[in-house]
Design a protein around this motif. Structure first.
Motif, PDB file in Angstrom:
ATOM      1  N   ARG A 250     102.631  -8.825 -51.855  1.00  0.00           N
ATOM      2  CA  ARG A 250     103.369 -10.023 -51.479  1.00  0.00           C
ATOM      3  C   ARG A 250     104.543 -10.302 -52.404  1.00  0.00           C
ATOM      4  O   ARG A 250     105.490 -10.994 -52.023  1.00  0.00           O
ATOM      5  CB  ARG A 250     102.423 -11.217 -51.461  1.00  0.00           C
ATOM      6  N   ASN A 251     104.463  -9.801 -53.620  1.00  0.00           N
ATOM      7  CA  ASN A 251     105.540 -10.020 -54.588  1.00  0.00           C
ATOM      8  C   ASN A 251     106.601  -8.920 -54.540  1.00  0.00           C
ATOM      9  O   ASN A 251     107.516  -8.911 -55.356  1.00  0.00           O
ATOM     10  CB  ASN A 251     104.952 -10.115 -55.995  1.00  0.00           C
ATOM     11  N   GLY A 252     106.434  -7.992 -53.602  1.00  0.00           N
ATOM     12  CA  GLY A 252     107.405  -6.917 -53.466  1.00  0.00           C
ATOM     13  C   GLY A 252     107.156  -5.729 -54.366  1.00  0.00           C
ATOM     14  O   GLY A 252     107.955  -4.796 -54.393  1.00  0.00           O
ATOM     15  N   ARG A 253     106.045  -5.745 -55.101  1.00  0.00           N
ATOM     16  CA  ARG A 253     105.739  -4.633 -56.001  1.00  0.00           C
ATOM     17  C   ARG A 253     104.979  -3.540 -55.251  1.00  0.00           C
ATOM     18  O   ARG A 253     104.154  -3.808 -54.370  1.00  0.00           O
ATOM     19  CB  ARG A 253     104.921  -5.112 -57.197  1.00  0.00           C
ATOM     20  N   LEU A 254     105.252  -2.307 -55.619  1.00  0.00           N
ATOM     21  CA  LEU A 254     104.593  -1.163 -55.012  1.00  0.00           C
ATOM     22  C   LEU A 254     103.197  -1.003 -55.584  1.00  0.00           C
ATOM     23  O   LEU A 254     102.975  -1.212 -56.779  1.00  0.00           O
ATOM     24  CB  LEU A 254     105.411   0.103 -55.257  1.00  0.00           C
ATOM     25  N   VAL A 255     102.245  -0.628 -54.716  1.00  0.00           N
ATOM     26  CA  VAL A 255     100.854  -0.447 -55.142  1.00  0.00           C
ATOM     27  C   VAL A 255     100.296   0.835 -54.540  1.00  0.00           C
ATOM     28  O   VAL A 255     100.690   1.264 -53.454  1.00  0.00           O
ATOM     29  CB  VAL A 255      99.973  -1.648 -54.719  1.00  0.00           C
ATOM     30  N   ASN A 256      99.389   1.465 -55.247  1.00  0.00           N
ATOM     31  CA  ASN A 256      98.714   2.668 -54.786  1.00  0.00           C
ATOM     32  C   ASN A 256      97.711   2.280 -53.701  1.00  0.00           C
ATOM     33  O   ASN A 256      96.800   1.492 -53.942  1.00  0.00           O
ATOM     34  CB  ASN A 256      98.001   3.341 -55.957  1.00  0.00           C
ATOM     35  N   ALA A 257      97.873   2.826 -52.506  1.00  0.00           N
ATOM     36  CA  ALA A 257      97.013   2.460 -51.379  1.00  0.00           C
ATOM     37  C   ALA A 257      96.046   3.571 -50.988  1.00  0.00           C
ATOM     38  O   ALA A 257      95.363   3.469 -49.959  1.00  0.00           O
ATOM     39  CB  ALA A 257      97.876   2.087 -50.172  1.00  0.00           C
ATOM     40  N   THR A 258      95.941   4.629 -51.794  1.00  0.00           N
ATOM     41  CA  THR A 258      95.111   5.768 -51.405  1.00  0.00           C
ATOM     42  C   THR A 258      93.620   5.511 -51.577  1.00  0.00           C
ATOM     43  O   THR A 258      92.802   6.256 -51.020  1.00  0.00           O
ATOM     44  CB  THR A 258      95.498   7.021 -52.219  1.00  0.00           C
ATOM     45  N   GLY A 259      93.254   4.472 -52.339  1.00  0.00           N
ATOM     46  CA  GLY A 259      91.838   4.184 -52.524  1.00  0.00           C
ATOM     47  C   GLY A 259      91.245   3.300 -51.449  1.00  0.00           C
ATOM     48  O   GLY A 259      90.031   3.030 -51.458  1.00  0.00           O
ATOM     49  N   ARG A 260      92.052   2.870 -50.503  1.00  0.00           N
ATOM     50  CA  ARG A 260      91.569   1.994 -49.436  1.00  0.00           C
ATOM     51  C   ARG A 260      90.749   2.789 -48.410  1.00  0.00           C
ATOM     52  O   ARG A 260      90.988   3.989 -48.204  1.00  0.00           O
ATOM     53  CB  ARG A 260      92.740   1.303 -48.751  1.00  0.00           C
ATOM     54  N   PRO A 261      89.801   2.140 -47.755  1.00  0.00           N
ATOM     55  CA  PRO A 261      88.910   2.848 -46.802  1.00  0.00           C
ATOM     56  C   PRO A 261      89.650   3.614 -45.713  1.00  0.00           C
ATOM     57  O   PRO A 261      89.245   4.722 -45.347  1.00  0.00           O
ATOM     58  CB  PRO A 261      88.058   1.716 -46.216  1.00  0.00           C
ATOM     59  N   GLY A 262      90.721   3.031 -45.174  1.00  0.00           N
ATOM     60  CA  GLY A 262      91.448   3.697 -44.094  1.00  0.00           C
ATOM     61  C   GLY A 262      92.046   5.015 -44.530  1.00  0.00           C
ATOM     62  O   GLY A 262      92.076   5.990 -43.758  1.00  0.00           O
ATOM     63  N   PHE A 263      92.535   5.076 -45.772  1.00  0.00           N
ATOM     64  CA  PHE A 263      93.116   6.321 -46.275  1.00  0.00           C
ATOM     65  C   PHE A 263      92.023   7.363 -46.492  1.00  0.00           C
ATOM     66  O   PHE A 263      92.185   8.541 -46.134  1.00  0.00           O
ATOM     67  CB  PHE A 263      93.865   6.065 -47.583  1.00  0.00           C
ATOM     68  N   ILE A 264      90.915   6.939 -47.065  1.00  0.00           N
ATOM     69  CA  ILE A 264      89.808   7.872 -47.312  1.00  0.00           C
ATOM     70  C   ILE A 264      89.302   8.449 -45.993  1.00  0.00           C
ATOM     71  O   ILE A 264      89.003   9.648 -45.891  1.00  0.00           O
ATOM     72  CB  ILE A 264      88.682   7.146 -48.075  1.00  0.00           C
TER      73      ILE A 264
END
Length: 452
Positions: free
Chosen positions: A254-268
């Motif tokens: 929400r603050n515009g910062r990039l975050v690693n999303a590979t640990g989320r269930p959908g990616f796995i």
């Protein structure tokens, strides 16, 4: 009698010309300030692949002929020049753009760039904050629909630094292409992916079922003769399943910062599904000693039934012997609709070299230049495909901004999604273990990108 015939002919011609003028795209009215500034300007949209000069352009079809007529009338009405120009090769384009802007002598008025190139320029403070200009309504759909995904992706501190016209033209959406002959020979409806996509039943489960039917030992000698797909390009295949499950490599908070999303269930789940395709034996392994692009002739020559790649490969398929179709990737279990995983070539205006009034004139000119001359966009697309359904159904979905998902991993210099995509072929453990193996280095790269 002859005189009467000539008069009648001239009357009919004048009536015909009148009809043409009624249906031709009207030149828009420019604000007075833009009209004054635009007079005598010479605007060049710099790219790395094509030239379009109204003075020398030769239209290939009716749409292009009407587009050329409109653009000529636009330039004549406001007494300025405009063209699209190949100013460098793909390899040279990033450096030429940066060095020419820094020198205060931009090599083009507007640059058309890959999104990651434009991001580097933003980080060097070389891009003009285009959203600060009010000559353009960036939320409008008329006379031109602006690409809201690009505007959002390039908004930093409430200012947008890049833009794209409507659907744009990079053709980077992930797609599934298939060979209709091989579908037919496997006992499948050659238009089956279209039927499933249209019915909303084009899913991961159905895709795997079809892959098994397409992978065949034709002569019963125990050796697979035809595979569903080549195993490459691994990164493009992983893109398709990650995005179709509403997952991402990198997201923005929400603050515009990039975050690693590979640990989320959908990616796995997407990694696990890719590994399942591998284990089911439906992906043809890379032959020993084959070049990196071995997968291209495998599909183009009709040796495998499907190929997952970006939409722009349609240019490679024009001479393909077999008929082919194109659909979006099948829906994953976490997605209620199809997803268009896309980046886009973006337009930028240099931060140096132009006054605010000139930027207004440039933006208005670009909007007018890009305005479609026909609301039926399909007409210009049919010649690029083998069947109308690719345009009427799939391309219509690709153009639907509600389905778009931006590739935020492109915002992270040095991040290589191949660290996961390539390693899938050698990994025997759980998907989470593979992801964890790269998470530390990816987190460091993402942190660096946020601090730029």
């Amino acid at each position: 009698m002859t005189k009467k015939i000539m008069i009648t002919c001239l009357t009919l011609i004048s009536m015909f010309v009148g009809v043409i003028s009624v249906f031709a795209q009207q030149v828009p009215n420019a604000p007075n300030a833009v009209r004054t500034t635009l007079r005598g300007m010479d605007i060049t949209i710099g790219n790395w692949w094509r030239d379009y000069n109204p003075e020398t352009q030769r239209p290939r079809n009716d749409y292009e002929e009407r587009q050329l007529d409109y653009r000529k009338r636009l330039l004549q009405t406001y007494n300025f020049k405009m063209q699209e120009k190949n100013i460098a090769s793909w390899n040279e384009m990033p450096q030429l753009t940066a060095t020419s802007i820094m020198a205060g002598k931009p090599a083009a008025t507007v640059f058309l760039l890959q999104s990651d190139w434009a991001l580097r320029l933003y980080r060097q403070n070389l891009l003009y904050p285009v959203s600060t200009r009010r000559v353009i309504d960036w939320t409008a759909t008329e006379p031109l629909e602006w690409n809201k995904l690009v505007t959002t992706a390039f908004t930093f501190g409430n200012r947008a630094y890049a833009f794209a016209a409507g659907y744009g033209g990079s053709q980077q959406a992930a797609c599934v292409f298939w060979n209709k002959r091989l579908f037919r020979e496997a006992g499948l409806n050659p238009d089956l992916p279209y039927e499933l996509q249209k019915a909303g039943t084009w899913t991961w489960d159905k895709f795997l079922e079809i892959c098994k039917q397409l992978t065949r030992d034709i002569n019963n000698d125990g050796i697979t003769d035809t595979y569903a797909m080549p195993s490459d390009l691994s990164t493009e295949i992983l893109d398709a399943f990650v995005s179709s499950n509403k997952a991402m490599y990198v997201d923005r908070d929400r603050n515009g910062r990039l975050v690693n999303a590979t640990g989320r269930p959908g990616f796995i789940e997407a990694v696990r599904y890719y590994m399942r395709l591998r284990d089911e034996g439906v992906l043809k392994p890379k032959p020993e000693g084959a070049p990196w692009n071995w997968h291209i002739p495998e599909f183009n020559d009709g040796k495998v039934a499907m190929r997952i790649d970006q939409q722009y490969i349609i240019s490679e398929l024009r001479n393909m012997r077999d008929d082919w179709g194109m659909v979006l990737p099948p829906k994953g279990p976490r997605s209620s609709n199809y997803v268009v995983f896309n980046s886009e070539n973006v337009m930028i205006i240099p931060a140096r070299g132009y006054t605010d009034a000139q930027v207004d004139a440039i933006l208005w000119a670009v909007q007018s230049w890009e305005t479609p001359v026909d609301s039926n966009w399909r007409i210009s697309q049919y010649p690029n495909y083998r069947d109308r359904r690719a345009v009427d159904e799939t391309l219509a979905l690709i153009r639907d901004q509600r389905l778009w998902q931006w590739k935020y991993h492109l915002h992270v210099p040095g991040l290589n999604r191949g660290n996961i995509g390539w390693e899938i072929w050698w990994h025997d453990g759980e998907p989470a273990q593979l992801i964890e193996a790269v998470s530390q280095s990816w987190n460091a790269l993402i942190m660096d990108a946020n601090e730029m």
